[in-house]
Motif scaffolding. Structure first.
Motif, PDB file in Angstrom:
ATOM      1  N   ASP A 202      13.026  -3.201  -5.563  1.00 14.37           N
ATOM      2  CA  ASP A 202      12.071  -2.303  -4.903  1.00 14.37           C
ATOM      3  C   ASP A 202      10.882  -1.951  -5.779  1.00 14.37           C
ATOM      4  O   ASP A 202      10.310  -0.865  -5.693  1.00 14.37           O
ATOM      5  CB  ASP A 202      12.764  -1.005  -4.445  1.00 14.37           C
ATOM      6  CG  ASP A 202      13.840  -1.275  -3.404  1.00 14.37           C
ATOM      7  OD1 ASP A 202      13.633  -2.184  -2.580  1.00 14.37           O
ATOM      8  OD2 ASP A 202      14.864  -0.579  -3.430  1.00 14.37           O
ATOM      9  N   ILE A 203      10.511  -2.858  -6.670  1.00 11.41           N
ATOM     10  CA  ILE A 203       9.331  -2.627  -7.499  1.00 11.41           C
ATOM     11  C   ILE A 203       8.089  -2.918  -6.674  1.00 11.41           C
ATOM     12  O   ILE A 203       7.956  -3.990  -6.073  1.00 11.41           O
ATOM     13  CB  ILE A 203       9.355  -3.522  -8.755  1.00 11.41           C
ATOM     14  CG1 ILE A 203      10.501  -3.091  -9.667  1.00 11.41           C
ATOM     15  CG2 ILE A 203       8.031  -3.466  -9.493  1.00 11.41           C
ATOM     16  CD1 ILE A 203      10.677  -3.959 -10.876  1.00 11.41           C
ATOM     17  N   TYR A 204       7.175  -1.964  -6.627  1.00 12.05           N
ATOM     18  CA  TYR A 204       5.994  -2.121  -5.790  1.00 12.05           C
ATOM     19  C   TYR A 204       4.920  -2.916  -6.511  1.00 12.05           C
ATOM     20  O   TYR A 204       4.587  -2.651  -7.659  1.00 12.05           O
ATOM     21  CB  TYR A 204       5.406  -0.758  -5.404  1.00 12.05           C
ATOM     22  CG  TYR A 204       4.087  -0.890  -4.691  1.00 12.05           C
ATOM     23  CD1 TYR A 204       4.045  -1.287  -3.355  1.00 12.05           C
ATOM     24  CD2 TYR A 204       2.889  -0.683  -5.365  1.00 12.05           C
ATOM     25  CE1 TYR A 204       2.835  -1.445  -2.701  1.00 12.05           C
ATOM     26  CE2 TYR A 204       1.684  -0.832  -4.715  1.00 12.05           C
ATOM     27  CZ  TYR A 204       1.658  -1.214  -3.391  1.00 12.05           C
ATOM     28  OH  TYR A 204       0.458  -1.381  -2.752  1.00 12.05           O
ATOM     29  N   VAL A 205       4.400  -3.915  -5.839  1.00 14.59           N
ATOM     30  CA  VAL A 205       3.182  -4.593  -6.285  1.00 14.59           C
ATOM     31  C   VAL A 205       2.306  -4.773  -5.050  1.00 14.59           C
ATOM     32  O   VAL A 205       2.791  -4.811  -3.925  1.00 14.59           O
ATOM     33  CB  VAL A 205       3.466  -5.975  -6.932  1.00 14.59           C
ATOM     34  CG1 VAL A 205       4.236  -5.823  -8.223  1.00 14.59           C
ATOM     35  CG2 VAL A 205       4.227  -6.886  -5.971  1.00 14.59           C
ATOM     36  N   ASP A 206       1.008  -4.894  -5.242  1.00 12.70           N
ATOM     37  CA  ASP A 206       0.132  -5.037  -4.092  1.00 12.70           C
ATOM     38  C   ASP A 206      -0.276  -6.492  -3.889  1.00 12.70           C
ATOM     39  O   ASP A 206       0.057  -7.375  -4.679  1.00 12.70           O
ATOM     40  CB  ASP A 206      -1.101  -4.132  -4.216  1.00 12.70           C
ATOM     41  CG  ASP A 206      -1.914  -4.414  -5.475  1.00 12.70           C
ATOM     42  OD1 ASP A 206      -1.823  -5.542  -5.982  1.00 12.70           O
ATOM     43  OD2 ASP A 206      -2.635  -3.521  -5.932  1.00 12.70           O
ATOM     44  N   ASP A 207      -0.997  -6.732  -2.786  1.00 18.13           N
ATOM     45  CA  ASP A 207      -1.394  -8.098  -2.447  1.00 18.13           C
ATOM     46  C   ASP A 207      -2.202  -8.756  -3.552  1.00 18.13           C
ATOM     47  O   ASP A 207      -2.086  -9.953  -3.797  1.00 18.13           O
ATOM     48  CB  ASP A 207      -2.224  -8.098  -1.155  1.00 18.13           C
ATOM     49  CG  ASP A 207      -1.386  -7.783   0.074  1.00 18.13           C
ATOM     50  OD1 ASP A 207      -0.162  -7.654  -0.083  1.00 18.13           O
ATOM     51  OD2 ASP A 207      -1.961  -7.667   1.166  1.00 18.13           O
ATOM     52  N   ARG A 208      -3.041  -7.959  -4.210  1.00 17.00           N
ATOM     53  CA  ARG A 208      -3.912  -8.518  -5.243  1.00 17.00           C
ATOM     54  C   ARG A 208      -3.109  -9.096  -6.402  1.00 17.00           C
ATOM     55  O   ARG A 208      -3.525 -10.065  -7.041  1.00 17.00           O
ATOM     56  CB  ARG A 208      -4.862  -7.412  -5.753  1.00 17.00           C
ATOM     57  CG  ARG A 208      -5.847  -7.881  -6.793  1.00 17.00           C
ATOM     58  CD  ARG A 208      -6.870  -6.784  -7.088  1.00 17.00           C
ATOM     59  NE  ARG A 208      -6.208  -5.525  -7.377  1.00 17.00           N
ATOM     60  CZ  ARG A 208      -5.690  -5.224  -8.563  1.00 17.00           C
ATOM     61  NH1 ARG A 208      -5.737  -6.098  -9.550  1.00 17.00           N
ATOM     62  NH2 ARG A 208      -5.111  -4.046  -8.766  1.00 17.00           N
ATOM     63  N   THR A 209      -1.938  -8.513  -6.673  1.00 13.52           N
ATOM     64  CA  THR A 209      -1.103  -9.031  -7.752  1.00 13.52           C
ATOM     65  C   THR A 209      -0.629 -10.446  -7.441  1.00 13.52           C
ATOM     66  O   THR A 209      -0.709 -11.336  -8.281  1.00 13.52           O
ATOM     67  CB  THR A 209       0.111  -8.105  -7.974  1.00 13.52           C
ATOM     68  OG1 THR A 209      -0.354  -6.793  -8.289  1.00 13.52           O
ATOM     69  CG2 THR A 209       0.984  -8.617  -9.099  1.00 13.52           C
ATOM     70  N   ILE A 210      -0.133 -10.662  -6.222  1.00 13.38           N
ATOM     71  CA  ILE A 210       0.320 -12.002  -5.830  1.00 13.38           C
ATOM     72  C   ILE A 210      -0.848 -12.976  -5.832  1.00 13.38           C
ATOM     73  O   ILE A 210      -0.733 -14.107  -6.322  1.00 13.38           O
ATOM     74  CB  ILE A 210       0.992 -11.955  -4.447  1.00 13.38           C
ATOM     75  CG1 ILE A 210       2.273 -11.119  -4.499  1.00 13.38           C
ATOM     76  CG2 ILE A 210       1.294 -13.372  -3.948  1.00 13.38           C
ATOM     77  CD1 ILE A 210       3.339 -11.654  -5.432  1.00 13.38           C
TER      78      ILE A 210
END
Length: 244
Positions: A202-210
């Motif tokens: 459940d670690i949050y990352v945003d679209d920009r990271t991917i």
């Protein structure tokens, strides 16, 4: 005759690089309480030599440091090593975060940060590193087989990637994202699906990271094949791998 006791599992070593000695001390104590071994460095130049000569299992780098900042430290480190790296950034330094990911960081955390969150992300990356490196202990599942997709070959047990026989060095996060795409060529993977593959717990990352990871993977493959176009973007949908 009594059985010989099994050896204790090796504690992972975490290198901390930050010019703030209060952060070095508090984070080191927290990590040691969780069973990690730690090495601390307040100088980027000294840290670079130590990280190359005696690599830890993972490094946590502050971006804002005098003399040799975290971005330059990472750039030089990536010329010699693919050890996992987490960046510590200032709260609003989106440019630094994007640059760090583009240069090979596996994750980033903005200051001020929760030590609990940092430890959770360290554990998640180490698990991905272990999974990419395969098993080998009694009772463990056998390592994943080599994945061949056209000109691409991925060996999870050795964390090795080749394109037309040429080696391509990927971080653990990059490897997991590419493997997810290559497992089912032609199938579109959404950003959320790629996040789930590369970032668990459940670690949050945003679209920009991917997106930053994908751009970096493409750039690395184009260093060995300028015409590399096997990772396709479907705007509004996600990404897919083509082995044609």
């Amino acid at each position: 005759m009594s059985a010989t006791p099994a050896p204790a599992p090796r504690s992972a070593t975490i290198a901390l690089v930050d010019d703030d000695r209060n952060i070095l001390t508090s984070v080191s104590i927290a990590l040691q309480a969780e069973g990690f071994l730690t090495r601390v460095y307040s100088d980027g130049e000294a840290a670079l030599k130590a990280l190359i000569d005696n690599p830890p299992d993972l490094a946590v780098l502050d971006i804002k440091m005098p003399r040799l900042d975290g971005l330059e430290l990472l750039r030089r480190l990536r010329e010699k090593s693919a050890i996992p790296v987490i960046f510590l950034t200032s709260k609003d330094d989106e440019l630094d975060e994007a640059l760090g990911l583009a240069m090979g960081a596996d994750d980033y955390i903005a200051k001020p940060f929760s030590q609990r969150l940092l430890i959770a992300r360290i554990r998640a990356i180490l698990r991905r590193t272990e999974a990419a490196g395969g098993g080998g202990e009694a009772g463990e599942e056998p390592p994943a087989p080599v994945l061949d997709r056209g000109r691409l070959s991925m060996d999870p047990a050795r964390h090795k990637v080749t394109w037309d026989g040429a080696n391509v060095t990927l971080t653990v996060t990059e490897f997991m994202i590419l493997e997810t795409l290559a497992q089912r060529p032609g199938i579109v993977r959404t950003r959320n699906q790629l996040m789930d593959a590369a970032y668990q717990d459940d670690i949050y990352v945003d679209d920009r990271t991917i997106d930053s990871h994908i751009k970096r993977v493409r750039r690395k493959f184009r260093q060995v094949d300028p015409k590399f176009d096997a990772i396709e973007t479907l705007y509004g949908a996600g990404y897919r791998f083509s082995d044609e």
